[in-house]
Design a protein around this motif. Structure first.
Motif, mmCIF file in Angstrom:
data_model
loop_
_atom_site.group_PDB
_atom_site.id
_atom_site.type_symbol
_atom_site.label_atom_id
_atom_site.label_comp_id
_atom_site.label_asym_id
_atom_site.label_seq_id
_atom_site.Cartn_x
_atom_site.Cartn_y
_atom_site.Cartn_z
ATOM 1 N N GLN A 1 0.828 -1.213 0.000
ATOM 2 C CA GLN A 1 0.000 0.000 0.000
ATOM 3 C C GLN A 1 0.858 1.257 0.000
ATOM 4 O O GLN A 1 0.504 2.243 -0.643
ATOM 5 N N ILE A 2 1.983 1.223 0.706
ATOM 6 C CA ILE A 2 2.911 2.367 0.638
ATOM 7 C C ILE A 2 3.375 2.523 -0.812
ATOM 8 O O ILE A 2 3.448 3.625 -1.344
ATOM 9 N N SER A 3 3.660 1.395 -1.444
ATOM 10 C CA SER A 3 4.163 1.382 -2.828
ATOM 11 C C SER A 3 3.095 1.762 -3.845
ATOM 12 O O SER A 3 3.424 2.017 -5.012
ATOM 13 N N GLU A 4 1.833 1.773 -3.419
ATOM 14 C CA GLU A 4 0.694 2.021 -4.313
ATOM 15 C C GLU A 4 0.702 1.078 -5.518
ATOM 16 O O GLU A 4 0.452 1.482 -6.651
ATOM 17 N N THR A 5 1.038 -0.192 -5.248
ATOM 18 C CA THR A 5 1.011 -1.212 -6.285
ATOM 19 C C THR A 5 0.679 -2.555 -5.639
ATOM 20 O O THR A 5 0.992 -2.763 -4.469
ATOM 21 N N ASP A 6 0.014 -3.418 -6.408
ATOM 22 C CA ASP A 6 -0.292 -4.762 -5.896
ATOM 23 C C ASP A 6 0.980 -5.602 -6.032
ATOM 24 O O ASP A 6 1.329 -6.022 -7.129
ATOM 25 N N LEU A 7 1.659 -5.797 -4.918
ATOM 26 C CA LEU A 7 2.949 -6.489 -4.904
ATOM 27 C C LEU A 7 2.849 -7.906 -5.496
ATOM 28 O O LEU A 7 1.996 -8.691 -5.065
ATOM 29 N N THR A 8 3.720 -8.205 -6.437
ATOM 30 C CA THR A 8 3.779 -9.554 -7.014
ATOM 31 C C THR A 8 4.553 -10.465 -6.068
ATOM 32 O O THR A 8 5.607 -10.065 -5.552
ATOM 33 N N VAL A 9 4.026 -11.663 -5.824
ATOM 34 C CA VAL A 9 4.692 -12.617 -4.934
ATOM 35 C C VAL A 9 5.043 -13.872 -5.742
ATOM 36 O O VAL A 9 4.148 -14.558 -6.250
ATOM 37 N N ILE A 10 6.340 -14.141 -5.864
ATOM 38 C CA ILE A 10 6.837 -15.294 -6.633
ATOM 39 C C ILE A 10 7.262 -16.365 -5.640
ATOM 40 O O ILE A 10 8.160 -16.134 -4.824
ATOM 41 N N ILE B 1 3.120 -17.620 -9.314
ATOM 42 C CA ILE B 1 3.162 -16.158 -9.243
ATOM 43 C C ILE B 1 1.784 -15.663 -8.836
ATOM 44 O O ILE B 1 0.794 -15.960 -9.495
ATOM 45 N N SER B 2 1.741 -14.956 -7.705
ATOM 46 C CA SER B 2 0.491 -14.429 -7.200
ATOM 47 C C SER B 2 0.690 -12.956 -6.850
ATOM 48 O O SER B 2 1.653 -12.332 -7.321
ATOM 49 N N SER B 3 -0.200 -12.401 -6.072
ATOM 50 C CA SER B 3 -0.046 -11.008 -5.637
ATOM 51 C C SER B 3 -0.569 -10.915 -4.213
ATOM 52 O O SER B 3 -1.320 -11.786 -3.751
ATOM 53 N N ILE B 4 -0.191 -9.849 -3.540
ATOM 54 C CA ILE B 4 -0.586 -9.721 -2.139
ATOM 55 C C ILE B 4 -2.106 -9.592 -2.002
ATOM 56 O O ILE B 4 -2.682 -10.129 -1.045
ATOM 57 N N SER B 5 -2.762 -8.969 -2.970
ATOM 58 C CA SER B 5 -4.236 -8.844 -2.861
ATOM 59 C C SER B 5 -4.906 -10.214 -2.989
ATOM 60 O O SER B 5 -5.961 -10.451 -2.402
ATOM 61 N N GLU B 6 -4.274 -11.102 -3.764
ATOM 62 C CA GLU B 6 -4.816 -12.454 -3.909
ATOM 63 C C GLU B 6 -4.509 -13.283 -2.653
ATOM 64 O O GLU B 6 -5.317 -14.117 -2.226
ATOM 65 N N LEU B 7 -3.347 -13.060 -2.053
ATOM 66 C CA LEU B 7 -2.944 -13.826 -0.864
ATOM 67 C C LEU B 7 -3.619 -13.330 0.420
ATOM 68 O O LEU B 7 -3.727 -14.080 1.385
ATOM 69 N N LEU B 8 -4.024 -12.068 0.409
ATOM 70 C CA LEU B 8 -4.664 -11.498 1.610
ATOM 71 C C LEU B 8 -5.878 -10.655 1.226
ATOM 72 O O LEU B 8 -5.861 -9.427 1.341
ATOM 73 N N PRO B 9 -6.945 -11.345 0.761
ATOM 74 C CA PRO B 9 -8.148 -10.594 0.378
ATOM 75 C C PRO B 9 -8.894 -10.092 1.616
ATOM 76 O O PRO B 9 -8.646 -10.574 2.720
ATOM 77 N N LEU B 10 -9.758 -9.142 1.389
ATOM 78 C CA LEU B 10 -10.600 -8.588 2.466
ATOM 79 C C LEU B 10 -9.749 -8.284 3.709
ATOM 80 O O LEU B 10 -9.993 -8.788 4.795
ATOM 81 N N ASN B 11 -8.744 -7.458 3.499
ATOM 82 C CA ASN B 11 -7.738 -7.234 4.543
ATOM 83 C C ASN B 11 -8.028 -6.009 5.413
ATOM 84 O O ASN B 11 -8.884 -5.189 5.111
ATOM 85 N N PHE B 12 -7.256 -5.925 6.455
ATOM 86 C CA PHE B 12 -7.281 -4.776 7.368
ATOM 87 C C PHE B 12 -6.020 -3.962 7.101
ATOM 88 O O PHE B 12 -4.912 -4.510 7.126
ATOM 89 N N GLY B 13 -6.179 -2.681 6.844
ATOM 90 C CA GLY B 13 -5.003 -1.857 6.522
ATOM 91 C C GLY B 13 -5.086 -0.468 7.101
ATOM 92 O O GLY B 13 -6.024 -0.153 7.853
#
Ligand code: THU
Length: 157
Positions: free
Chosen positions: A112-121, A132-144
Motif C-alpha cells: 500500500q505504501i508502494s501504491e502497487t499490488d505487490l507480485t509474490v513469486i 506467481i500471485s499477488s498480495i491482494s490475492e494472498l490477503l483478500p478482504l484485509n485490514f489496513g
C-alpha cells in the motif's frame, strides 16, 4: 497454476536466484528450515533476507520480514515484487512455500505504501514448481491503514 523456472522473465529469474542465495544464510538451529526472500525495489534494486530464529521460538523473524526490515533501514519502502524459496535440512520442498499470515500483513502494508499490488513469486527448492500471485490475492478482504483513518502515502521512500 504452477509454472517452470524457464517461464519466468529475466528479472524474475534474477530475483528468485537472489532469494535462493539468501536462503543459505538462514539462522535456523531450531527448525533447520531455510527460507530466502528477495525484494525488487521500485528502482530495481534487489534486497534479500533470510529467517532468523530464536531460543524463544516466538521471537523468530521470517525471511520476508527480514528483507523488508533491511530495505526500510536502507531507506527503501517501495517494492514491485518479492521472491520466496525454501528448503529443509534434509529435504527439498515438493510444493511452493507461501508467506505466513504475519508476513502477508506486513507485505500488504508496504504494498500500500508502494501504491502497487505487490507480485509474490513462490518456488519449490528445485525451482520446478513456481506460483506467481499477488498480495491482494494472498490477503483478500484485509485490514489496513485506511481502516484506522491513516494515509501512508507520505511514507513513500
Ligand atoms: N519461515 C519463513 O522465514 N518464512 C515463511 O514464509 C514461513 C516460515 C521460517 C520461520 C522459521 O524460522 C522457519 O521458517 C520454520 O517455521
Amino acid at each position: 497454476k504452477t509454472i517452470k523456472f524457464k517461464d519466468l522473465t529475466t528479472e524474475q529469474k534474477r530475483l528468485l536466484k537472489a532469494a535462493e542465495k539468501a536462503m543459505s544464510t538462514a539462522y535456523n538451529p531450531y527448525s533447520k528450515f531455510f527460507v530466502g526472500a528477495a525484494l525488487l525495489t521500485r528502482d530495481n534494486k534487489i534486497i534479500t533476507g533470510s529467517n532468523v530464529e530464536n531460543a524463544a521460538y516466538g521471537s523468530t523473524i521470517c525471511a520476508e520480514r527480514a528483507a523488508i526490515l533491511r530495505a526500510n533501514a536502507l531507506g527503501k519502502r517501495c517494492f514491485k515484487s518479492i521472491a520466496l524459496i525454501a528448503k529443509g535440512e534434509d529435504f527439498n520442498t515438493k510444493e511452493v512455500t507461501a508467506p505466513c499470515g504475519s508476513c502477508r500483513q506486513v507485505l500488504l502494508e508496504f504494498s500500500q505504501i508502494s501504491e502497487t499490488d505487490l507480485t509474490v513469486i513462490m518456488s519449490t527448492t528445485k525451482k520446478d514448481k513456481i506460483i506467481i500471485s499477488s498480495i491482494s490475492e494472498l490477503l483478500p478482504l484485509n485490514f489496513g491503514p485506511k481502516d484506522i483513518g491513516i494515509d501512508i502515502k507520505h511514507y513513500q521512500k
